[in-house]
Design an enzyme around this catalytic site. Structure first.
Site, short mmCIF file in Angstrom:
data_model
loop_
_atom_site.label_atom_id
_atom_site.label_comp_id
_atom_site.label_asym_id
_atom_site.label_seq_id
_atom_site.Cartn_x
_atom_site.Cartn_y
_atom_site.Cartn_z
N LEU A 37 0.96 -1.15 0.24
CA LEU A 37 0.11 0.04 0.23
C LEU A 37 1.14 1.46 0.13
O LEU A 37 2.36 1.41 0.58
CB LEU A 37 -1.04 0.15 1.20
CG LEU A 37 -1.60 -1.21 1.42
CD1 LEU A 37 -2.34 -1.25 2.66
CD2 LEU A 37 -3.16 -1.03 0.25
N ASP A 38 0.57 2.64 -0.69
CA ASP A 38 1.11 3.49 -0.22
C ASP A 38 1.47 3.45 1.07
O ASP A 38 0.46 4.20 1.73
CB ASP A 38 0.79 4.57 -1.33
CG ASP A 38 -0.03 4.28 -2.72
OD1 ASP A 38 1.38 3.38 -3.03
OD2 ASP A 38 -0.15 4.94 -3.34
N ARG A 39 2.83 4.85 1.48
CA ARG A 39 2.59 4.84 2.52
C ARG A 39 1.59 6.01 3.28
O ARG A 39 1.82 5.47 4.73
CB ARG A 39 4.32 5.95 2.78
CG ARG A 39 4.39 6.92 3.78
CD ARG A 39 5.32 7.47 3.54
NE ARG A 39 6.05 7.40 5.03
CZ ARG A 39 6.82 9.20 5.13
NH1 ARG A 39 7.38 9.63 4.21
NH2 ARG A 39 7.14 8.35 6.58
#
Length: 195
Positions: A37-39
């Protein structure tokens, strides 16, 4: 995964991310993270035990055997109730690490498809459910921005920080300090993961 934490180690190696914590959770199980997942995206991630399970999960993701469902608050009122965004994605030549929506047939892009369903419309925003049929980096963020409905708070792809004054009628800001955003990240959450 909470927002603000890397799923895997950061490129500079300074942040071990969620992956770096796995050994201390259950060292005997050889836990691995099966997707990213994106940060600044919160939500469900898949942990698997061992290399063979990781390969099986990777095959499931590649073959469309894993279903992911996200919820997002996007800017503006999305008119259609349910539709598909089918736009290929590729690297942004002007911003390393970012992605752009391209045109079919462009050799620098890869196919990307997202199912969109409106959950609720508000005065200036829409709550949507996003189901990616492909798993490209930044796919949901770029697809919604390409429609003119960037995810609220996603300043990397045209979204603006959301403040209470934008959504609450009669809001009176305090004169002695600037208004803070409601959330300091994009309003994107990985709600479900099933296979």
């Amino acid at each position: 995964k909470p927002a603000g934490m890397f799923t895997v180690p950061s490129r500079d190696g300074e942040d071990a991310g969620r992956h770096g914590l796995l050994g201390s959770l259950r060292p005997e199980d050889e836990l691995r993270i099966a997707h990213r997942l994106d940060r600044n995206t919160s939500g469900a991630i898949l942990l698997v035990k061992g290399a063979e399970a990781a390969r099986a999960a990777d095959r499931a993701f590649q073959g469309g055997g894993m279903d992911k469902k996200y919820v997002a608050l996007v800017e503006g009122r999305v008119a259609r109730g349910e539709f598909v965004v089918d736009r290929p994605l590729g690297p942004d030549p002007r911003r390393p690490g970012f992605v752009v929506a391209g045109k079919a047939g462009d050799k620098k892009t890869r196919p990307a498809k997202t199912h969109v369903r409106v959950v609720e419309r508000f005065r200036r925003h829409t709550l949507v459910e996003l189901i990616p049929a492909t798993g490209r980096g930044h796919q949901l963020r770029v697809h919604m921005a390409s429609l003119g409905h960037p995810i609220a708070g996603d300043t990397g792809y045209g979204g603006r920080e959301l403040a209470l004054s934008q959504i609450k009628r009669g809001y009176k800001p305090r004169a002695d300090r600037p208004e803070r955003p409601l959330l300091r990240r994009q309003f994107l959450h990985a709600q479900e993961l099933a296979g």
